[in-house]
Design an enzyme around this catalytic site. Structure first.
Site, PDB file in Angstrom:
ATOM      1  N   GLY A 318       3.241   2.335  -6.641  1.00 24.80           N
ATOM      2  CA  GLY A 318       3.872   2.691  -4.541  1.00 24.80           C
ATOM      3  C   GLY A 318       3.355   1.490  -4.073  1.00 24.80           C
ATOM      4  O   GLY A 318       3.739  -0.159  -4.297  1.00 24.80           O
ATOM      5  N   SER A 319       2.678   1.020  -3.553  1.00 20.27           N
ATOM      6  CA  SER A 319       2.124   0.462  -1.900  1.00 20.27           C
ATOM      7  C   SER A 319       2.266  -0.694  -2.263  1.00 20.27           C
ATOM      8  O   SER A 319       2.117  -2.096  -1.778  1.00 20.27           O
ATOM      9  CB  SER A 319       1.357   0.989  -0.938  1.00 20.27           C
ATOM     10  N   THR A 320       1.334  -0.829  -3.489  1.00 18.30           N
ATOM     11  CA  THR A 320       0.712  -2.291  -3.852  1.00 18.30           C
ATOM     12  C   THR A 320       1.788  -3.380  -4.348  1.00 18.30           C
ATOM     13  O   THR A 320       1.670  -4.839  -4.570  1.00 18.30           O
ATOM     14  CB  THR A 320       0.364  -2.026  -5.324  1.00 18.30           C
ATOM     15  N   PHE A 321       2.830  -2.802  -4.156  1.00 18.09           N
ATOM     16  CA  PHE A 321       4.065  -3.237  -4.715  1.00 18.09           C
ATOM     17  C   PHE A 321       5.039  -4.165  -3.767  1.00 18.09           C
ATOM     18  O   PHE A 321       5.608  -4.995  -3.545  1.00 18.09           O
ATOM     19  CB  PHE A 321       5.610  -2.240  -4.807  1.00 18.09           C
ATOM     20  N   LYS A 322       4.210  -3.968  -2.626  1.00 18.34           N
ATOM     21  CA  LYS A 322       5.251  -4.419  -0.767  1.00 18.34           C
ATOM     22  C   LYS A 322       4.874  -5.732  -0.564  1.00 18.34           C
ATOM     23  O   LYS A 322       5.610  -6.260  -0.294  1.00 18.34           O
ATOM     24  CB  LYS A 322       4.431  -3.315   0.130  1.00 18.34           C
TER      25      LYS A 322
END
Lengths: 632, 387
Positions: A318-322
């Site tokens: 999810g957004s932790t990949f951003k």
């Protein structure tokens, strides 16, 4: 009278013949004596010694497992058990009947005993029952004369004081199965346990030690008359792990009823302080032996208690990949931190529409606000511009997409898609829309919580490729072998670019409006930087978007979003990285971030480095007073 | 015909001996030899008990003392008395065997004993001696021509096989074999032609499959195991296998007194009774076994010498018959523990622990000694009346 003389003569002759015959027969006896006692003497002398002397293996005590402060995590306890030696029992079934009169034996136990007796050599004792109470021991002992071949024995059984709270990291020991037999005679001892999972399995040989020998003189019924010689074995090695047991316990309890995992790493050494996976299982039950029903319950449980979610759970980040997308964009030179995107809540690509999590959009955002607000449209745009391969390359450098070679069995590698991978796997080309999806950590991308923690640690330590380690040292006898901290290579990331991403992470937690502002640390002296993530596990249809996307609470558990949060602290001088993943927990900011905050607070509170940190903490927190000392 | 006749042996030559003269004629060296052999037994029983006099050696000594007294008492009885009452004794022993058979059936099991209250009487032991007495008397009254007539041999054959069959039913294979073999020895001594023996042996072999049918299960097992003891080393073949290990491991000089590991760690079964020779051989080696065998040979030679110096046919047959029983005991027992013969439960004479065997053996030696004391008495084939 002549007849009388003839009769006497005949008798004399016959008596001589008879006497000669007797002597001849005695001669045969002497011949037999000579054969047995001179010609075959050596063979029979050996057989007599084999009768007389019984070699008994002395099982070494299994090595203890300690946490980083020396707190016991796995120890040995005394265990009274009843054994039977089939050879001495002669009638094994009858003996079991007799034992069954004293301690009730189920049919299941009987078949197991008979099966084991058939498998082992007949002089090897077979466990009838373990963990006997004192009264059972006394009753069996009292009836011992009527129970040939039955022995009472004090063995050692493995005990895990914190049971399910550390179950996945430690693993468990269990009885030796047929395929475990390697020829080590220890494995044939009755009731011997070997490590079947976790650390117990990885370091089984060291923990097991080496068996000793005792030469005993035994009589015909197997009673030991005296010990002739003894050769001591080598007790199992004592393992010290990098885990902090109290912190682990705290993290596990903080997970509560959720199905999820927490990993805490030292960002410089890679030492794993916490590896908590919930729900856990009771490893003591394994050591004592599970019945079929207990086993089935564990295997079919929807929240997979047997799986170590920290290293074997794979989730879309999810957004932790951003952070990876942002860093890949900056490092590519195509994008500067000032690059702005206007977010209207969605973006169109061809016929497809890609939605931002915030209906209506964030307006114009730059990179820092993109991270802080976790704007999906901003990262769609970055991904579209730099392409999947740059993102994958950067992620790999930060430890994603490949196993990390953690010192534990069952580690999964996650998945980091590339064009090449897509073609090799599906035989079709990479679609640009798939880059957009990957840009917000969805689609093909899969990571484990451990990988997320390592990624965060590498961000926090300024781009040094730390790898996790859980084994601190192995003490065999007087010799302690400390696993050296490897000198980790630098990742050669531009410090300025790294600083941008880290600043973005700081804003997420510490700037009003940041997605994790509610989870900032209560102590103003410490600043935590992090990133939320909410991984969707179902497809949201256009129809649902029109009528209003269903809230997580309205969905069945299995369809709810995964909640993720990664963070490091202290922000100015990073020391610890954390990753929290809650399966189907809902939103990252609402569910995962508060758990990460509490665990990180506890981690910092227990941080043993430098008095200054403790003093600062003591001034502002009355609960101060963590354990002093300890290892690095 | 011989049974119907009035039969009263009378003194042919020399007067009646006084008690003092009889005691003077007792072979005290024979008593000494018996005491030496019995002492070997005491020593082994002391070892079997783990270096203690109790429970076996002490009792055995008492029995030996009683036995020697009995033996001397028997030796002093005029052998013509034994001649006169030989059939009566045989008849009593036979009735007792039948009684045991009946009570045994009531008792639903093997019964060899009759409890007389003060003593456990074992009729088969009495029968061993009674049979020798009866046959000695029968052949004493037979001329060589009589022996040549086949019909003449029918009654003594019945005398042998009737009790043997009863004993077999008890079931006591060892004693049955002993009765038949000692009976055979007397037939041989009496001068029965060898081809007749051959005929009987061939006939018996032919009847063997039938006889097999009458054996009890455990007896069949014993014989099968004798043929191949390794087939079931932990079951019924255990005894003989362990016995051979004990013997063999003793080697030439043995492991030393009280040092026999097989015996003292109880691998050897029945070490105080049937397998005592094994224990002796384990602790004193082949040398010890040869010494004991030598003592037995000495005893047999002594008995032969006594027999040959006796003037009466009855006396010679009696002494040789008893000596043959004694020989058979020794041979069967030692052959059995060394795996040469099936395990049939025959004790080692004068050594094995057990009261009845000790008393009956010393009774037998009393008869031999009686033959010695009364060696110069001559009485004719028909009781000394007509010659």
């Amino acid at each position: 009278m002549a007849g009388e003389t003839d009769r006497a003569k005949l008798l004399t002759r016959r008596a001589a013949l008879l006497g000669g015959g007797k002597l001849a027969l005695f001669g045969a006896l002497v011949g037999r004596m000579y054969y047995l006692q001179v010609i075959e003497a050596e063979k029979y002398a050996t057989l007599a010694e084999e009768n007389r002397i019984s070699l008994r293996l002395l099982p070494p005590p299994r090595g203890r497992i300690l946490d980083r402060f020396g707190e016991a995590m796995a120890i040995n306890q005394e265990n009274y058990r009843v054994l039977v030696v089939p050879e001495q029992a002669r009638d094994l079934e009858g003996t079991l009947d007799a034992v069954g009169q004293i301690i009730a034996l189920s049919d299941h136990e009987r078949t197991r005993i008979l099966r084991e007796a058939k498998r082992r050599r007949s002089f090897m004792p077979v466990t009838v029952r373990e963990n006997l109470t004192w009264s059972d021991v006394a009753r069996v002992e009292l009836n011992a004369p009527d129970l040939p071949g039955v022995i009472i024995d004090v063995g050692q059984s493995r005990f895990y004081p914190k049971a399910e709270k550390v179950s996945h990291a430690l693993g468990y020991v269990s009885v030796v199965s047929e395929q475990d037999l390697t020829g080590d005679p220890l494995l044939e001892l009755p009731g011997f346990r070997i490590g079947k999972s976790g650390i117990e399995r990885v370091h089984d040989l060291a923990l097991r030690g080496k068996g000793g020998n005792s030469r005993l003189e035994v009589n015909a019924v197997g009673r030991v008359i005296r010990e002739l010689a003894r050769e001591e074995g080598q007790p199992g090695a004592e393992l010290r792990l990098t885990l902090d047991l109290a912190l682990q316990e705290f993290a596990y309890q903080r997970l509560g009823e959720q199905s999820g995992s927490v990993v805490v790493l030292d960002v410089h050494s890679g030492e794993v302080l916490v590896m908590a996976s919930a729900p856990g299982y009771d490893p003591n039950a394994f050591a004592q032996g599970l019945n079929a029903e207990q086993w089935r319950e564990l295997v079919t449980h929807p929240r997979t208690p047997l799986i170590n979610k920290c290293i074997a759970g794979q989730y879309a980040p999810g957004s932790t990949f951003k952070m990876m997308v942002a860093l890949a964009a900056l490092e590519s030179g195509l994008i500067t931190p000032d690059f702005r995107v206007g977010c209207i809540g969605h973006v169109e690509l061809g016929n497809a529409r890609f939605h931002c999590w915030k209906k209506g959009g964030h307006g114009s955002v730059d990179m820092l606000r993109g991270l802080m607000l976790s704007c999906d449209v901003y990262f769609y745009e970055l991904a579209r511009r730099i392409g999947i391969d740059r993102i994958a390359e950067m992620s790999r450098r930060f430890g994603l997409g490949r196993p990390l070679a953690v010192d534990l069995p069952g580690e999964k590698g996650g998945l980091m898609p590339t064009r090449e991978w897509k073609y090799a796997t599906y035989g079709s080309g990479w679609a640009q829309g798939e880059s957009l999806i990957a840009g917000i950590g969805q689609g093909y991308v899969l990571t484990t919580p451990m990988q997320l923690a390592v990624m965060t640690a590498r961000l926090a330590n300024g781009g040094v490729a730390v790898t996790p380690r859980i084994t601190h040292s192995v003490a065999t006898g007087p010799r302690t072998e400390t696993r050296p901290t490897p000198s980790f290579p630098a990742l050669a990331i531009n410090k300025a670019n790294l600083a941008v991403v880290r600043k973005g992470m700081r804003l997420v937690v510490n700037e009003p409006g940041g997605t994790a502002y509610g989870s900032r640390l209560a102590n103003p002296q410490w600043i935590m930087a992090g990133k939320t993530g909410t991984a969707q596990v179902r497809r949201i249809t256009q129809r649902e978007r029109d009528t209003g996307v269903k809230k997580n609470e309205e969905l069945p558990w299995k369809e709810r979003d995964h909640a993720l949060f990664v963070a490091y602290a202290p922000e100015d001088n990073p020391r610890y990285a954390i990753a929290v993943v809650i399966e189907h927990g809902g939103g990252g900011s609402a569910v995962a971030a508060p758990i990460a905050r509490d665990v990180m607070m506890e981690t910092l509170r227990r941080d043993p480095t430098g008095d200054s940190a403790r003093e600062r903490f003591a001034q502002t927190n009355e609960r101060a007073g963590g354990r002093a000392g300890g290892s690095g | 015909m011989i049974f119907g006749r009035e039969f009263r042996p009378t003194l042919k030559r020399g007067g009646e001996m006084t008690l003092g003269e009889k005691i003077w004629h007792i072979r005290w060296t024979l008593v000494l030899l018996l005491a030496v052999i019995a002492s070997v037994g005491f020593l082994m029983l002391y070892s079997a008990a783990g270096g203690r006099v109790d429970p076996w050696a002490s009792k055995q000594m008492t029995r030996f003392a009683v036995g020697v007294a009995l033996m001397i008492g028997v030796a002093l009885v005029d052998i013509r008395v034994w001649l006169r009452h030989a059939y009566t004794l045989y008849g009593i022993a036979f009735l007792l065997l039948i009684a045991v058979d009946i009570f045994g059936h009531i008792g639903m099991g093997a019964q060899r004993w009759i409890n007389l209250g003060f003593i456990q009487l074992q009729p088969s032991e009495i029968m061993k001696i009674a049979l020798v007495l009866a046959l000695a008397r029968y052949f004493h009254g037979a001329s060589l021509e009589d022996i040549g007539r086949p019909l003449f041999l029918v009654p003594p054959i019945a005398l042998v096989f009737a009790p043997a069959a009863l004993v077999m039913r008890q079931p006591d294979l060892g004693t049955a074999i002993l009765l038949i073999a000692s009976g055979g020895a007397l037939f041989f001594l009496a001068g029965v032609r060898l081809w007749k023996f051959a005929l009987v042996i061939v006939g018996s072999l032919a009847a063997l499959p039938v006889g097999w049918h009458f054996l009890r299960e455990y007896q069949k097992d014993r014989i099968l195991i004798f043929l191949d003891p390794d087939e079931d080393p932990l079951g019924a073949g255990y005894h003989i296998t362990q016995s051979k290990i004990a013997l063999g491991s003793g080697g030439l000089f043995g492991k030393g007194f009280l040092q026999g590991s097989q015996s003292h760690l109880n691998y050897l079964p029945e070490k105080q009774t049937d397998f005592i020779f094994t224990m002796l051989s384990e602790e004193f080696g082949m040398v010890g076994g040869l010494v004991l065998l030598g003592l037995y040979v000495l005893l047999l030679v002594y008995a032969y010498a006594i027999a040959m110096s006796c003037r009466s046919h009855f006396g010679r047959l009696l002494a040789l018959g008893i000596a043959s029983i004694f020989f058979l005991y020794v041979f069967i027992n030692i052959g059995m523990v060394m795996g040469l013969l099936p395990v049939v439960g025959v004790p080692l004479p004068l050594i094995s622990y057990g009261g009845t065997a000790m008393l009956s053996l010393l009774f037998g030696f009393g008869l031999i000694m009686g033959v010695s004391v009364h060696r110069d008495l001559y009485f004719g084939r028909r009781g000394g009346v007509d010659d």
